[in-house]
Design an enzyme around this catalytic site. Structure first.
Site, PDB file in Angstrom:
ATOM      1  N   HIS A 196       0.841  -1.169  -0.061  1.00 58.36           N
ATOM      2  CA  HIS A 196      -0.043   0.010   0.055  1.00 58.36           C
ATOM      3  C   HIS A 196       0.777   1.304  -0.168  1.00 58.36           C
ATOM      4  CE1 HIS A 196      -2.550   3.141   1.558  1.00 58.36           C
ATOM      5  NE2 HIS A 196      -3.491   2.403   1.201  1.00 58.36           N
ATOM      6  N   ASP A 322     -11.324   2.044  -1.203  1.00 56.98           N
ATOM      7  CA  ASP A 322     -10.344   2.777  -0.316  1.00 56.98           C
ATOM      8  C   ASP A 322     -11.204   3.495   0.537  1.00 56.98           C
ATOM      9  OD1 ASP A 322      -7.924   3.873   0.113  1.00 56.98           O
ATOM     10  OD2 ASP A 322      -7.605   4.847  -1.720  1.00 56.98           O
TER      11      ASP A 322
END
Lengths: 359, 359
Positions: A196, A322
């Site tokens: 990430h 997200d």
């Protein structure tokens, strides 16, 4: 039925459709409130010489803007608030990880211990809501042997589905052999690592930061794309051939770059210009297609999604939202409406995630 | 008929076709031999504290590898050798610019004077071979007023077709108002600026360089994409609405990022987190579609070319080869063979370049 939340950027003019697949969102964030307190103390005492961290959490912790308040509230909830947002957006299941940069800005002992605490909290919530939440383990690469053990505990004892790592750790990348015990454990456990973004490290952030482009608009993607590319070109996947990485934001654009990466990697190896650009077994694109899955976080956009499906394979692209950084129902609708077959749509939203994360 | 040159990475198994369009290659490089001597002296005397420059020209000037020797020989030729390579690869015309980083690593007075010399050399060659060569002016942003005058001289007196600028100048970007006299002149002259890569500046190169990824494989693209994005988000195109930039390597991937750039730019403006992220008149994508053309340099690859044509418009994508750094006949054939209409193919190879550069 859904309601548009305040702070949502895209207004939807339509209702969510009933669909024949589960929507599994695979890059969703949380943090225990204690982590925000730790960050606040780091900021107040100026413990971290990291301009990217300082500007990001200076904003999220210091601002009284609607966005900053929402992020703080939504990140720290692992119960009814989160589930109500999922319902409003048609999300059946979230695959949840500790938010960026997680423990990777803490001193090693604190990082190791806080990762374990966060994993306990997250796995408790997953056990409480087993059809709605799955989780990825926080790990502290600062102590790779401890991280390997924590990953093993998380997967075998807590039922978490892999690890999440927020790109660099104090400016160092996972191709450094000191981190390999963690990669070895991930491979042995068959546990995917979600790579990430976090803000670029001090040695890179200069011209991003001075124009306000260090974050999600560009710096995140470049930093994380660079990390993934380093793993490939330095031969990490030759060393750990069964290692699986999941990369958000459609692979941080590496699928678009794929042809040029192959060409220039070959040219670089032939030129023998760099000690760290040695021959590897495959082309860059081979590793992208074999060791990497990408998710659609931040990208409810057909041209880029279809390019990734075309060049990586439809089994390599997973849906992500997200949350809570980006969670517009209009984006769910746009992804529902992609001009792809029903079969591929089900792979995108559901079955690829079930395969990768063993849901 | 063609011959595969030594050092070519892709072997072609087929012959070049006769085609109904001119192949105009728009990102082709040269340099006067004197520039290599200047660079050699900068290296020998360690005049430049720029690790990217030092590794790149340490290689190109110091290596006796076939690739380095070829680059030196081919760059410095503006006559029969270059034309023979063009003939072998089916290139009708090159749009030629001073190779990266050009004069942008020299002290301002030397840079200004060498730019004028290079423009004289290049325009002489263009006059000698008017159907084969067109040229872009070197300029020295270090002295923006002098650069504006040199651009005017180059376009109005020498017949050059625009300017080429190799991204940052000593770590500074064209959004800095001190460079605006040059941008103002380019707009007034209706002269496009080719924003070409160079290695990332010291404040950014750290984690690229230590893995050998600072050059064409990745660092070039990131540095140049960042530069273009800075121009957009800081409002340069609101200040100079008729300014035209040409960007190689398919826009350095910004077309792929377009959706996310729009989304996160809007989020950034709303958040008021950065002083330099203020409202601008359009979306990021509006400027990409209005002020920017992209070329296919380094990208003989249908998925990425077609994405750019789809999201920018077919009139915005131009063919480029990147001679002498990349000049494989197999890539020309692959581009000839794109699955696009004959009309669009002619735009790609010929008429878009004729329009943008007024050929």
């Amino acid at each position: 039925m859904y309601q548009t939340l305040p702070g949502t950027l895209h207004e939807a003019n339509e209702e969510l459709k009933k669909v024949s697949y589960k929507r599994i969102a695979t890059e969703e964030a949380f943090c225990p409130p204690e982590m925000l307190n730790i960050y606040r103390e780091m900021l107040d005492k100026k413990l971290l010489n990291d301009p990217g961290f300082n500007t990001m959490f200076g904003f999220y912790l210091g601002s009284d803007s609607l966005r900053a308040k929402q992020i703080r509230d939504y990140l720290t909830d692992l119960g009814e608030l989160r589930i109500s947002h999922m319902d409003q957006r048609g999300i059946d299941m979230q695959v949840i990880g500790l938010t960026s940069p997680g423990v990777q800005v803490m001193p090693a002992p604190q990082a190791t211990s806080f990762a374990a605490y966060a994993n306990d909290v997250l796995s408790d919530a997953c056990r409480k809501h087993p059809t709605r939440f799955a989780g990825l383990a926080a790990v502290a690469p600062q102590d790779a042997n401890a991280a390997a053990k924590e990953l093993e505990r998380s997967v075998t004892k807590l039922g978490l589905k892999g690890a999440i790592i927020h790109s660099h750790t104090f400016g160092e990348y996972l191709d450094d052999p000191k981190f390999w015990p963690l990669l070895e454990a991930a491979e042995a456990l068959d546990a995917p690592i979600y790579l990430h973004p976090q803000v670029p490290p001090p040695a890179m952030i200069g011209p991003f930061l001075d124009a306000g482009l260090d974050g999600a608009i560009y710096g995140f993607g470049v930093e994380t794309g660079l990390h993934l590319l380093r793993l490939i070109t330095t031969g990490v996947f030759d060393r750990f051939p069964k290692l699986t990485f999941v990369v958000g934001h459609l692979g941080e654009a590496l699928p678009f770059w794929m042809y040029r990466l192959d060409y220039m990697h070959r040219a670089g190896v032939v030129a023998k210009r760099y000690e760290r650009m040695q021959p590897i077994q495959g082309k860059v694109s081979d590793y992208l297609r074999r060791n990497v899955y990408v998710t659609t976080s931040g990208f409810a956009w057909e041209p880029a999604i279809k390019l990734c499906q075309e060049v990586l394979g439809v089994e390599r692209v997973l849906y992500a939202m997200d949350y809570p950084y980006q969670h517009d129902v209009a984006e769910v609708i746009a992804t529902d409406d992609l001009d792809i077959s029903d079969e591929v749509k089900k792979m995108l939203f559901q079955t690829n995630a079930e395969t990768v994360f063993k849901l």
